[in-house]
Design a protein around this motif. Structure first.
Motif, PDB file in Angstrom:
ATOM      1  N   LEU A  52      18.139   4.452   9.014  1.00  0.00           N
ATOM      2  CA  LEU A  52      16.708   4.516   9.267  1.00  0.00           C
ATOM      3  C   LEU A  52      16.283   3.584  10.399  1.00  0.00           C
ATOM      4  O   LEU A  52      15.170   3.702  10.905  1.00  0.00           O
ATOM      5  N   GLU A  53      17.146   2.663  10.797  1.00  0.00           N
ATOM      6  CA  GLU A  53      16.813   1.724  11.865  1.00  0.00           C
ATOM      7  C   GLU A  53      16.867   2.430  13.213  1.00  0.00           C
ATOM      8  O   GLU A  53      17.857   3.071  13.562  1.00  0.00           O
ATOM      9  N   GLU A  54      15.812   2.305  13.974  1.00  0.00           N
ATOM     10  CA  GLU A  54      15.714   2.992  15.258  1.00  0.00           C
ATOM     11  C   GLU A  54      16.703   2.396  16.269  1.00  0.00           C
ATOM     12  O   GLU A  54      16.824   1.174  16.383  1.00  0.00           O
ATOM     13  N   ASN A  55      17.415   3.263  16.957  1.00  0.00           N
ATOM     14  CA  ASN A  55      18.395   2.860  17.980  1.00  0.00           C
ATOM     15  C   ASN A  55      19.453   1.905  17.427  1.00  0.00           C
ATOM     16  O   ASN A  55      19.890   0.971  18.103  1.00  0.00           O
TER      17      ASN A  55
ATOM     18  N   GLU B 215      24.105   0.677  21.329  1.00  0.00           N
ATOM     19  CA  GLU B 215      25.093  -0.034  22.141  1.00  0.00           C
ATOM     20  C   GLU B 215      26.388   0.765  22.293  1.00  0.00           C
ATOM     21  O   GLU B 215      27.170   0.524  23.207  1.00  0.00           O
ATOM     22  N   LEU B 216      26.627   1.741  21.390  1.00  0.00           N
ATOM     23  CA  LEU B 216      27.841   2.551  21.500  1.00  0.00           C
ATOM     24  C   LEU B 216      27.782   3.524  22.677  1.00  0.00           C
ATOM     25  O   LEU B 216      28.795   4.097  23.063  1.00  0.00           O
TER      26      LEU B 216
ATOM     27  N   ARG C  14      30.832   8.387  21.609  1.00  0.00           N
ATOM     28  CA  ARG C  14      30.251   9.157  20.518  1.00  0.00           C
ATOM     29  C   ARG C  14      28.730   9.143  20.610  1.00  0.00           C
ATOM     30  O   ARG C  14      28.135   8.240  21.170  1.00  0.00           O
ATOM     31  N   PRO C  15      28.041  10.140  19.979  1.00  0.00           N
ATOM     32  CA  PRO C  15      26.580  10.104  19.909  1.00  0.00           C
ATOM     33  C   PRO C  15      26.122   8.896  19.111  1.00  0.00           C
ATOM     34  O   PRO C  15      26.884   8.284  18.374  1.00  0.00           O
TER      35      PRO C  15
END
Length: 334
Positions: free
Chosen positions: A197-200, A204-205, A301-302
């Motif tokens: 649920l945490e945005e962004n 960093e990936l 990865r996404p």
């Protein structure tokens, strides 16, 4: 603490404040409204009526009035405030009609008879020392019988993991584990995991590696500087992608685009992972190269690595409905 007592909701226009768990476990109030009415479906008039009813009942722990939680066994007359019930080791089940049980009638667990597994000496969640004796504060997994934990630890794990990701930390069992934890009074929120649920959360990936790892960096702007072209453009290893260098720092030509780091070069004898070369490599070099390649794949990865199950029917644990006999012969959950 919202993990232990639920979210606190204040209705200023009614001068009313309630804990969510106190509402769910109160004996005389049910969700008769829609989710957007009152407090999560509990109507304000019903809440006030429950306050008047419980105002005549005395808590068997603090001896003050307002005890709204009673033991579900009809012959037992013990009533408590919800926080007092925690101190008295009442077990409140957050499913069905949300019954509560006093220590004399609460559900218990048993050690697996004939198990060859040695008893653990630490909580499998917080890893602190634990006394392997089942009690109100010490629970275990019903499937593997090897995962033991503190009640507070497993409650906080459930709060963070949510319904989709809450499972045993050792055997990874989900269905039996959740059913047993509900029986033993652990609240499992019907939502996605907190890290999803945490945005962004995984932004960093998506970042491309752009640091010079040469033994001596000649760039005046530092190792993290990467020009778009020229001597100080960071070139990444063609095999692992997790090591980089400026052209100038490694003595490369100005038009060099294909470069391998020293670790990958040593592991592949300068030939890369071509057919037939694996037999010539040492085991450690192969593991190192594969690890760095996997790391490179993860970087591409996404952002969302784990998607919540789609199209899966979600079983509701948080509705407390009392159906009339004309509609149903039993009280059930929505």
């Amino acid at each position: 603490d919202p993990v232990m007592f639920g979210e606190k909701v204040t209705l200023k226009e009614h001068k009313l404040s309630v804990h969510y768990f106190c509402l769910l476990t109160s004996c005389g109030v049910y969700q008769r409204g829609e989710e957007n009415e009152g407090v999560f479906g509990f109507l304000v008039d019903d809440i006030k009526q429950e306050i008047r009813r419980s105002g005549r009942l005395v808590c068997c722990y603090c001896k003050k009035k307002g005890a709204c939680v009673g033991c579900n066994v009809r012959s037992c007359r013990k009533t408590v405030h919800f926080p007092c019930g925690r101190k008295l080791e009442f077990v409140s089940q957050f499913t069905g009609l949300f019954p509560s049980y006093c220590p004399d009638h609460s559900p218990t667990q048993s050690v697996c008879v004939g198990s060859d597994l040695s008893l653990p000496q630490s909580c499998s969640i917080c890893l602190d020392s634990i006394e392997p004796v089942l009690s109100y504060s010490i629970l275990k997994c019903p499937s593997c019988h090897a995962s033991w934990f503190h009640r507070d630890c497993v409650q906080r794990q459930a709060q963070n993991a949510g319904l989709f990701f809450f499972r045993c930390t050792l055997c990874n069992n989900k269905e039996n584990f959740q059913e047993e934890m509900l029986r033993m009074g652990v609240y499992i929120p019907e939502r996605d995991a907190s890290w999803e649920l945490e945005e962004n959360a995984y932004s960093e990936l998506l970042e491309v590696y752009s640091r010079c790892d040469a033994l001596t960096c000649l760039c005046h702007s530092g190792r993290t500087h990467s020009a778009k072209t020229g001597w100080y453009e960071v070139i990444r290893c063609r095999l692992c992608g997790s090591t980089g260098t400026h052209r100038k720092c490694s003595g490369l030509r100005l038009d060099t685009r294909d470069w391998a780091c020293s670790d990958c070069t040593q592991a592949t004898d300068g030939k890369g992972l071509s057919d037939g070369c694996l037999g010539k490599l040492g085991f450690d070099h192969v593991v190192l190269t594969f690890y760095k390649q996997i790391k490179c794949c993860v970087l591409s990865r996404p952002a969302s690595l784990v998607a919540s199950p789609q199209g899966v029917q979600r079983r509701s644990l948080l509705s407390k409905r009392h159906l009339s006999p004309s509609r149903s012969s039993i009280s059930c959950k929505r």
